[in-house]
Design a protein around this motif. Sequence first.
Motif, short mmCIF file in Angstrom:
data_model
loop_
_atom_site.label_atom_id
_atom_site.label_comp_id
_atom_site.label_asym_id
_atom_site.label_seq_id
_atom_site.Cartn_x
_atom_site.Cartn_y
_atom_site.Cartn_z
N MET A 152 0.85 -1.19 0.00
CA MET A 152 0.00 0.00 0.00
C MET A 152 0.89 1.24 0.00
SD MET A 152 -2.60 1.13 3.07
CE MET A 152 -3.61 -0.34 2.89
N THR A 153 0.40 2.32 -0.61
CA THR A 153 1.08 3.59 -0.50
C THR A 153 0.05 4.71 -0.54
OG1 THR A 153 3.03 4.83 -1.19
CG2 THR A 153 1.58 4.00 -2.95
N ARG A 167 11.45 -1.62 -7.20
CA ARG A 167 11.13 -2.70 -8.13
C ARG A 167 9.92 -3.51 -7.68
NH1 ARG A 167 13.72 -0.37 -12.11
NH2 ARG A 167 15.98 -0.17 -11.76
N ILE A 168 8.93 -2.85 -7.11
CA ILE A 168 7.68 -3.50 -6.75
C ILE A 168 6.72 -3.36 -7.93
CG2 ILE A 168 5.72 -3.54 -5.15
CD1 ILE A 168 7.58 -2.28 -3.05
N PRO A 169 6.25 -4.46 -8.49
CA PRO A 169 5.35 -4.35 -9.66
C PRO A 169 4.11 -3.51 -9.34
CG PRO A 169 6.09 -6.62 -9.35
CD PRO A 169 6.52 -5.86 -8.13
N SER A 170 3.72 -2.70 -10.29
CA SER A 170 2.57 -1.81 -10.06
C SER A 170 1.29 -2.57 -9.77
CB SER A 170 2.37 -0.89 -11.28
OG SER A 170 2.13 -1.66 -12.46
N ASN A 171 1.17 -3.81 -10.26
CA ASN A 171 -0.06 -4.57 -10.01
C ASN A 171 -0.11 -5.16 -8.61
OD1 ASN A 171 1.77 -6.67 -10.22
ND2 ASN A 171 0.82 -7.59 -12.04
N ARG A 172 0.93 -4.95 -7.80
CA ARG A 172 0.91 -5.35 -6.40
C ARG A 172 0.66 -4.17 -5.47
NH1 ARG A 172 5.92 -7.69 -4.18
NH2 ARG A 172 4.55 -8.12 -2.41
N ILE A 173 0.52 -2.96 -6.03
CA ILE A 173 0.44 -1.74 -5.22
C ILE A 173 -0.99 -1.20 -5.21
CG2 ILE A 173 1.27 0.63 -4.97
CD1 ILE A 173 3.82 -0.25 -6.47
N ASP A 174 -1.46 -0.88 -4.03
CA ASP A 174 -2.76 -0.21 -3.85
C ASP A 174 -2.51 1.19 -3.31
OD1 ASP A 174 -4.34 -2.51 -4.53
OD2 ASP A 174 -3.85 -3.34 -2.56
N ILE A 175 -3.17 2.19 -3.91
CA ILE A 175 -2.99 3.58 -3.49
C ILE A 175 -4.19 4.03 -2.68
CG2 ILE A 175 -2.62 5.95 -4.28
CD1 ILE A 175 -1.55 4.75 -6.91
N ILE A 176 -3.90 4.54 -1.46
CA ILE A 176 -4.98 5.12 -0.65
C ILE A 176 -4.72 6.62 -0.54
CG2 ILE A 176 -5.21 2.93 0.58
CD1 ILE A 176 -4.15 4.53 3.09
N LEU A 379 -10.51 2.86 0.61
CA LEU A 379 -9.46 2.33 -0.25
C LEU A 379 -8.60 1.29 0.48
CD1 LEU A 379 -8.43 5.68 -1.97
CD2 LEU A 379 -9.69 3.79 -3.03
N THR A 380 -8.41 1.49 1.78
CA THR A 380 -7.66 0.52 2.57
C THR A 380 -8.38 -0.81 2.63
OG1 THR A 380 -6.65 2.27 3.91
CG2 THR A 380 -6.67 0.06 4.85
N GLU A 381 -9.69 -0.78 2.83
CA GLU A 381 -10.47 -2.03 2.84
C GLU A 381 -10.35 -2.76 1.50
OE1 GLU A 381 -14.51 -1.38 3.90
OE2 GLU A 381 -14.09 -1.15 6.04
N ARG A 382 -10.33 -2.01 0.41
CA ARG A 382 -10.17 -2.65 -0.90
C ARG A 382 -8.82 -3.37 -0.98
NH1 ARG A 382 -12.04 1.96 -5.29
NH2 ARG A 382 -14.08 2.46 -4.36
N SER A 383 -7.80 -2.75 -0.41
CA SER A 383 -6.48 -3.38 -0.40
C SER A 383 -6.52 -4.68 0.41
CB SER A 383 -5.44 -2.42 0.18
OG SER A 383 -4.16 -2.99 0.17
#
Length: 394
Positions: A152-153, A167-176, A379-383
Amino acid sequence: MIHIGVDASSWENERGFGRFTRNLIPALAARDTGFRYTLLFDQPPTRPVPEGVGVVIAGSDQSMSEASSGTAARGGADLLTMGRAAKRLNCDLFFYPAVYSWFPLPARRPTVVCFHDTIPERFPDLIFPRRRNFRLWQVKCWLAKMRATRVMTISQASAADLTRILRIPSNRIDIITEGAEPIFRPAVDAAHLARARSKYGLPQDAPLLVYLGGFNRHKNVLRLIDAMQAILADVPQTRLAIVGRNTGARFWDNVEDLKSSAAADVARSASIVFTGEIGDEDLAALLNTADALVFPSLWEGFGLPALEAMSCGTPVLSSDRGSLPEVVGNGGLYFDPLSSEALAAQAIRLLTEPGLRDTLSGNALAQAAHFGWDKGAELTERSFLHALQRKGQE
């Protein structure tokens, strides 16, 4: 009910990760969406915990903040204590609100880790007192990202940095996102605002700039103090209030350099006030009575002080780096943080150009309305759900 365990070892931090955790958890707990929360503390909390949220005390020898101050590092025994306590929670998912306080979890369980920024990787010489501290940080971050189910970021800028630098793939990142507390709002009580100025020795009619935040070197406060010489040459009555912990405790900073620079000439010495940490009520009043917040940071992952100021209708004189343009929008003026001259020029413009501050104040309030802890909690719950869905697919 989905049970979320939460690393609460940053709960006691005055600002930064502490404020993030203390605001996000109540917003999450207030949502009736099938989640329940248990906070895992290293030591008993002194700040209130939201009603309906569980509390477990691991019993570490030192708090996370104390153990990570100066050149120290968190002890292995305390990491084991936290990990074992987290395992005993038997939660469905474990959440680390800040990678800063991450510890290994000795269980196969989904985890979400919030990486707020990549400032340590960008500016290791400004953040860490010794090379060893940076190496330990790199090891911890590598382990955290490898073991995290989701990362999360808090801004688009940080998400891009996590991919480019860590080098964290964008599809592993959730933005809140973040939000300002309700006390940060426009104030109309003139007497209350006047008392705030008087309390900190600030003349009632003087143009006022405020800095709010930490004093790590990447915060670039020394350049703001340098810029005051040019600002005072054009607007001699200007005052600068520097707000934040200035005892030199906890984190590696350059407070003594800042104080020495402020005292280097008579004009700056009389015009710059170090207030120390102040409570939110006084802080909101001070921001309301300020002409602008100045945010000269070399890089930010979000920039909560800017949002707090804008929520009061106070424009931001902002660095043009990192997440700050994303957060400030058209609620302020921008400058190159490597140039004292550029900073001074924008401050002088705001203080002297007729009608500019009023325009920026309206823009700031409109921009601040785009953010909020309720949105951050959703957004955190979605993550969390993304992480749990991935676990179910394994």
